[in-house]
Structures are given as structure tokens and as C-alpha cells.
Design an enzyme around this catalytic site. Structure first.
Site, PDB file in Angstrom:
ATOM      1  N   CYS A 181       0.445  -0.994  -0.166  1.00  0.00           N
ATOM      2  CA  CYS A 181       0.110  -0.102   0.003  1.00  0.00           C
ATOM      3  C   CYS A 181       0.786   1.148  -0.031  1.00  0.00           C
ATOM      4  CB  CYS A 181      -0.602   0.059   1.393  1.00  0.00           C
ATOM      5  SG  CYS A 181      -1.897  -1.674   1.197  1.00  0.00           S
TER       6      CYS A 181
ATOM      7  N   HIS B 199      -8.968   3.990  -0.962  1.00  0.00           N
ATOM      8  CA  HIS B 199      -7.553   3.954  -0.821  1.00  0.00           C
ATOM      9  C   HIS B 199      -7.794   2.653  -1.794  1.00  0.00           C
ATOM     10  CE1 HIS B 199      -4.589   1.926   0.950  1.00  0.00           C
ATOM     11  NE2 HIS B 199      -4.183   1.450   1.836  1.00  0.00           N
TER      12      HIS B 199
END
Lengths: 378, 378
Positions: B81, B326
Site C-alpha cells: 500500500c 484507498h
């Protein structure tokens, strides 16, 4: 200036006893030991398929952690089979920036723990265009077979003309302790080997294997340093159906031009070559893209011995992708690690005499990306 | 010096009509248009799961090609991420090297075309340690739930204490046109939301979404340039079971220290913050690691309004990972793109008044890697 100060690698093969991390750690520790460096400012990992094949992304952190180096910035660079070369180039860029004094580059691929779906061929096909190639069933053997067929048609070649490169590569690999396929093959063996995707045969194809190679690079010159004098990278159209010339590696041409310009050299100044012979036809196209042979004539020059270890210009003295082996994301790092050993006179039975400068070509896909590095004896 | 000269991004959401390349191209063209730059010297793509989720590696070449920029060097950087932040940092390094004048950074993730196995949760779990975490069934919600439970125990917190951050993030996202979840939530909504992995609730969790963000960075300053004054990255032990402190993000501490040192700033000089609130507890740990709150006290400060858009120190004025969205490998690029708009007074209804300097924290895994960027109004 950027220097290679140490190199290490594992044997290449079906290394069931090694995990992905084990491979990376062995190569990295050897490189660190070779360079006498204790710590580095950054780690750059070249790898293509750890997500698909090993269910492991976040590979930069995983490998830093496995090395006991948690804390050090670490990323994975992915550029298909060109991942290793790309990792070296971006690590070298970071040294040139002045931000880091030293970096550890690790190319690693663990290809033999994939049990069923996706198999290795499907995993490798993620380097092709998912929309126009792999989703329609194209695999790398089949894409290379199409290119080979076109190349044969353009230049009026026979299948036999492709045997010379794998024959030379297998001969060279006999002397390389870390090589995966350390046996000679004959023209007869080649012609007897089965088609993978006609006209491309098993003995045109590099093997599936596990392996890792590592380099310590630095802004500081040490006793056995070899200079990275130039590098360059380029991309090309990914789907071969969208290229205007199926048998020309424009990415390699462009990357080599950039690297030579940076090194203030011309291709005739080069004494030793590493090409990306994932398939025989790709090997020939590499030689053409570097301007070392006329288009369609590579087979004659290989057969004539020009690229033998003691020939006009030695190519892949350790056996290349075909016989040394091709753990995809690691290959570009193997190429430069081997040049480093050659230019510091430590290549053992593979040693080429008197080489001062060397070039390495690492490509991804069917040449949709390429990186080229030029190294010089200090 | 390195400057951000343009930014672009897509809306975040379940964008069924966009492919992976479509997302990247839309964001990149917007950034190029915004910067008035026609060509760049390199492309760096931040992406985590294109191999596993989209059967597409070689993503650097694929995106360069999709942009009509075949030829330009292009790689994918993967750091889970944290891929987007890592991509920005390595692109900035390349500008600092002097080798490239300009670079295009693209963070992209296409998460909604995954039909069955591996599903998104499994694909994201490749950011955990495959040997010690994901292969034993640990997913990111469950790993964060363990951290949350430990954090509650250490500081005597209730579940309600975690509601304040998502409530603020949802409130902020209402004003962000590109945000995925543009609605307010109440404490009651939070407490009614189902557990994903007890004590972690649905409303502690950032959503799955598609998106891409892009930046044009350069050594040349233009009218609306924002300076990248500092950056830093770090790794940490990957498996949380092997960390000595489960509720401390050492990678963020180290990366922030490096970035602040490079920028010659201290954390008290910062006017605007982007934190990586993939889960509420991670958001709190981010604030602690930056030294902005005492350990265990973040919830009090968030509830008190300190981090509101008009508060003591605005945090995630566009709604953060929780509500802006996200798309994993794109997130770090969204953060910096949003800072760029803020510091050039173009953030619309999300605008924070008078901010001169800003910091962005992007992490991978449960903090096993982190990158921090500091930007300053020119």
C-alpha cells in the site's frame, strides 16, 4: 561515478530447498561479504512474479527484514524479465543523486513452488498485454514463435539456423558452476528436440529456474571495483500485433544508444557482451539491435565462432539465459554480476582474457522494455 | 531541487467502465495538462496488485504504451500500500541525480475486476508475510484488529474511542468531488456497523476502490510549482508477531525523521498532514509516530477538533483513506497530489487556509514499509 564493489549469486536450478527469501538472502550476503560492506543505504529488489507465484508482495520489506536490515529503505522494481536490469539502473540513479552512498541490488525469482494455477507459463504471460495477448491465449513461447516465423520468412532462414546460439550457450555453461544446464548439445539434439510452439523448439527456450543474484554498488571505489560507466532504458509497444516491425527491438536500440552516450563509448569499443537470449530468435535480435551484426546474419556469425569465449567478441561466456539459466527477475542482475567477475578477473573457467569494457542487455516481455548497462574496468 | 508541476487523478470508486490502463491514462493526461509539459524523461508507476488482480505485470511498459509514450523508460515500483509514495520518492531521486529533467509518477490500482479467487482480501494479504501471516489465514483486517486490541489494552480504550477519526474523515470527504464515500457518519452509525474482525468494524476500514493519481515532477520551477523539500523511507519487521512493540510504527518514525532532516524542518513547522488511515487504529498510530500526539491520546485530540480542516493542524482534509478512498498503490500519489492542490490554493471546498508546508505519510502492510514526503509552497 557509480561502482560495483561486490557480487554474489546462488546456483540456478530447481532449488526445492530454498524459499524466495532464502535465495535473496544467500545472494545478498555473498555480495556484502564480497564488497566488505557492512550496511547499505537502500535495497532495490528486482522481481517479476512474487505476487502471482509466491503470494508475496511487499517484497522490498520482506527481503530487508529477512536480511536483518529492517529500517533500510527497500522497494521492489518490476519490469517483467527486465526487472533485474531496471533494479540496477534505479539503484545506480540513487547513488548518482548523492542521496545514498551505497545500495544493495537483489534480483530474485522463485519459480518452482507454483503447484497448479496459475502455472509458470500463465504467470510469465502477465508480461504480455493482458487485453490483446495473454487473455487470448498467447504465451511467451507462442509470441516468440510468431517472431521467429516472421524472422525466418524475412531472411529465408531454416530452423537449423537457430541451433547455433543454443549450441554455443550450452557449451559455455559447462564451465559455469552456477549454471542450470551444464551439458553440451549438438545440432542433432537441437533438431530432435520437440516443438514448444512451432517452429520454436525446447532447445530454443531458456529453462524455468530459481535463483538470485546481488550487487553492492557505491559511490566509493574499492580495490576490485568495476565502474558502471553508462546505462539506459527504454520501452516499446507491448503487443507485437501493434508493432510496425516484428523483428526489430527498438527498446534495445534506444536503451543501448542512451547507455553508450552516457559512457562516451561506441559499440565497437565493447569487449564483452551479455545478451538476453530467452529464446534463440531473441538472442539474434539482441545482437542486431546492438549493431553487432547485420539483420538476418546473426546465425552466420554465431556459427562462425565470432561470439565464442575466445572469438571476435565474446557473448554470454557463462551460457546466457539458455543454459546458465533465466530466473526472470534475477537475470539482469546475474548478467552484471558476471561482468563484474569478468572485469575483476575472477570468472574462473569462464574468464574472457583482456576485456576492459562490457555491455549487458536485459529485456522484458518481447522487448517491450529494455535496460542496458555498460561496465568498465577501473 | 525537485518540484511538483502538475497533478491529476480520477474519481475513486467502483469504476466498472475503467480498465487498469484507462485509470492510469486519465490521471496521467490530467497531470500532463496541468503541468503544461508535453514529454517526460521517465515514468514511475506505483502499483501493488496488477499481477494478482489484473493478470498484468510489465506495468511500466504497458502504461507508457497506453499513453502513446513507448520509448520512455518506465518501471513499476511495488511496496504494497506504500507503492505510490515509493514511486514518488524514486522519481524524485531520479530528478536529483540530474539524469532526468522531468518524470511522470502514476499511482494506480484496479481492484474491482477480481471475480473469485484470489479475491481482494487475499490479494491484499500478499503485503503480509506469506510464511508467518497470510498463509495462516491472517488478513489485513485481522492483523489490524490484533493491533487495535493491543492498543486498547495498553491505553484502556473503548471501541467508541476509535469512532472519532472515521467520523472526521467522512465529514471531510463530503466536500471532495473525487472521494469514494461522500456521506457523514455518526457515532451511532459507527457503533451499529458490523465487526469485520472484532474489535475492528466496517466503519474503521477504508473501502475497496479503483483509482489513479499522477504527478509531473521536474527540476524546473513553474508558476504553480510546489517544492518537494524532503523525503524519506524506511522498512520494519514484516510479521507483527516478530515486532517488539505492536503499537509503534518505527518505519514511519524513521522515514519522517529522514524527511524532516532533508527538509531542514521539524514536525512543529508543518501546517497540513496526510496520514495513512487504512484502519482507524493505523491513523492514530500515524499521528503518534509523527510526534503529533502522545501515545494513546490521539482519540482525545481528534474528538477535540485539533485535526479538523480549521483546527490546530488539519489532517486529511479530503477524507483520507477511510472516505476519500484507498486504491492501494495509488494512495500515496493521491496524498501528494492533494497536497499539491492545497499548496497552490486549488483544493476547492477542501482548501485549508494559509498552509505553507505539508507532510504525507504512506505505509505498506502494517507499517512494514513507509515513505514520508514534505512539500512546501514556493
Amino acid at each position: 561515478m557509480v561502482y560495483v564493489n561486490g557480487a554474489g549469486f546462488t546456483k540456478i536450478g530447481l532449488l526445492w530447498e530454498y524459499s524466495l527469501e532464502d535465495l535473496a538472502v544467500e545472494a545478498a550476503l555473498k555480495a556484502l561479504e564480497d564488497s566488505e560492506v557492512k550496511s547499505v543505504d537502500a535495497i532495490v529488489v528486482g522481481n517479476m512474479t512474487s505476487g502471482v507465484m509466491n503470494s508475496q508482495e511487499n517484497l522490498g520489506a520482506v527481503i530487508a527484514d529477512s536480511l536483518g536490515m529492517a529500517g533500510v529503505p527497500s522497494i521492489k522494481v518490476e519490469a517483467a524479465c527486465g526487472s533485474g536490469g531496471a533494479a540496477i539502473m534505479w539503484a545506480a540513479i540513487s547513488i548518482m543523486s548523492g542521496l545514498f552512498d551505497s545500495a544493495l541490488v537483489i534480483g530474485v525469482e522463485k519459480m518452482t513452488d507454483v503447484t497448479d494455477i496459475p502455472d509458470q507459463t500463465s504467470a510469465l504471460a502477465t508480461a504480455a498485454n493482458a487485453r490483446y495477448e495473454s487473455s487470448l491465449g498467447a504465451s511467451f513461447p507462442s509470441l516468440n514463435a510468431l517472431i521467429m516465423r516472421e524472422y525466418m520468412k524475412e531472411h529465408g532462414l531454416s530452423e537449423e539456423d537457430f541451433a547455433h546460439l543454443p549450441i554455443l550457450m550450452h557449451k559455455n555453461a559447462v564451465d559455469a558452476k552456477h549454471a542450470q544446464l551444464r551439458f553440451r548439445i549438438s545440432l542433432e539434439d537441437y533438431l530432435k528436440s520437440p516443438y514448444i510452439s512451432e517452429p520454436l523448439r525446447l532447445l530454443d527456450s531458456s529453462p524455468i529456474g530459481d535463483g538470485a543474484a546481488a550487487l553492492v554498488i557505491s559511490s566509493r571505489r574499492a580495490d576490485e571495483s568495476v565502474e558502471i560507466s553508462g546505462f539506459g532504458a527504454a520501452t516499446d509497444v507491448v503487443s507485437i500485433c501493434q508493432r510496425d516491425d516484428l523483428t526489430r527491438l527498438r527498446s534495445v536500440e534506444l536503451a543501448a544508444k542512451r547507455a553508450l552516450k552516457m559512457a562516451h563509448l561506441e559499440i565497437r569499443d565493447i569487449d564483452l557482451v551479455q545478451i538476453h537470449d530467452a529464446f534463440s530468435v531473441m538472442g539474434y535480435l539482441n545482437l542486431e539491435a546492438l549493431g553487432l551484426v547485420e539483420r538476418g546474419k546473426a546465425h552466420i556469425r554465431v556459427e562462425g565462432g565470432d561470439f565464442n569465449r575466445d572469438g571476435w567478441l565474446p557473448v554470454n561466456p557463462e551460457g546466457g539465459l539458455k543454459a546458465r539459466g533465466h530466473p526472470v527477475g534475477a537475470t539482469g542482475v546475474y548478467q552484471v554480476a558476471e561482468i563484474y567477475l569478468q572485469l575483476s578477473d575472477r570468472a574462473g573457467r569462464c574468464q574472457v582474457e583482456g576485456a576492459e569494457t562490457a555491455i549487458a542487455v536485459n529485456i522484458g516481455g518481447t522487448g517491450s522494455n529494455a535496460s542496458v548497462h555498460i561496465l568498465r574496468r577501473c
